[in-house]
Design a protein around this motif. Structure first.
Motif, PDB file in Angstrom:
ATOM      1  N   MET A   1       0.527  -1.308  -0.210  1.00  0.00           N
ATOM      2  CA  MET A   1       0.497  -0.147  -0.053  1.00  0.00           C
ATOM      3  C   MET A   1       0.571   1.180   0.193  1.00  0.00           C
ATOM      4  O   MET A   1       1.755   1.496   0.931  1.00  0.00           O
TER       5      MET A   1
ATOM      6  N   ASN B   1       4.714   1.891   6.194  1.00  0.00           N
ATOM      7  CA  ASN B   1       4.556   1.125   7.142  1.00  0.00           C
ATOM      8  C   ASN B   1       5.839   0.607   8.227  1.00  0.00           C
ATOM      9  O   ASN B   1       6.716   0.784   7.279  1.00  0.00           O
TER      10      ASN B   1
ATOM     11  N   TYR C   1      -3.251   2.289   7.271  1.00  0.00           N
ATOM     12  CA  TYR C   1      -3.892   1.211   5.671  1.00  0.00           C
ATOM     13  C   TYR C   1      -4.727   2.608   5.279  1.00  0.00           C
ATOM     14  O   TYR C   1      -5.653   3.783   5.912  1.00  0.00           O
ATOM     15  N   THR C   2      -5.680   2.675   3.694  1.00  0.00           N
ATOM     16  CA  THR C   2      -6.225   3.589   3.577  1.00  0.00           C
ATOM     17  C   THR C   2      -7.142   2.873   4.158  1.00  0.00           C
ATOM     18  O   THR C   2      -7.468   1.923   4.279  1.00  0.00           O
TER      19      THR C   2
ATOM     20  N   GLU D   1      -9.387  -0.232   2.008  1.00  0.00           N
ATOM     21  CA  GLU D   1      -8.924  -1.296   3.137  1.00  0.00           C
ATOM     22  C   GLU D   1      -9.020  -1.250   4.052  1.00  0.00           C
ATOM     23  O   GLU D   1      -9.541  -2.839   4.656  1.00  0.00           O
ATOM     24  N   MET D   2     -10.034  -0.582   4.993  1.00  0.00           N
ATOM     25  CA  MET D   2     -10.117  -0.877   6.252  1.00  0.00           C
ATOM     26  C   MET D   2     -11.442  -1.447   6.162  1.00  0.00           C
ATOM     27  O   MET D   2     -11.876  -2.132   7.162  1.00  0.00           O
TER      28      MET D   2
END
Length: 81
Positions: A1, A10, A60-61, A64-65
C-alpha cells in the motif's frame, strides 16, 4: 500500500505519527492484549500493538480498513481465533 502522505510509511515508529489519537477496543484485557487504531489526517488508519506503543505502526487506506472490517463482521476470520 502506498501511503498518501510521503512521510508516513508502513512499519514506522508509532511515535512518528504526530497528533494520532490511539483507541483500543473496550474488549481488550487489562494486560494490553489488543491492537490500537488511529485515524490519520489524510483519511488513512494506523494500527499498532498496544503492548509496544512506541514500536512500529502499519498504515492502511480507508478502503482497506472498510474491506477488513466488513470481513470481520461477516465472520471471514472466525477460524483464526
Amino acid at each position: 500500500m502506498a501511503a498518501q502522505n510521503q512521510n508516513i510509511v508502513n512499519g514506522m515508529s508509532a511515535d512518528g505519527l504526530d497528533g494520532a489519537v490511539w483507541r483500543k477496543s473496550s474488549h481488550s484485557g487489562y494486560n494490553g492484549n489488543c491492537v490500537e487504531v488511529a485515524a490519520l489526517a489524510d483519511g488513512a488508519v494506523a494500527v499498532r500493538n498496544s503492548r509496544d506503543p512506541h514500536g512500529p505502526a502499519l498504515v492502511y487506506t480507508r478502503a482497506e480498513m472498510v474491506a477488513f472490517v466488513a470481513g470481520v463482521k461477516d465472520g471471514e476470520f472466525d477460524g483464526m481465533i
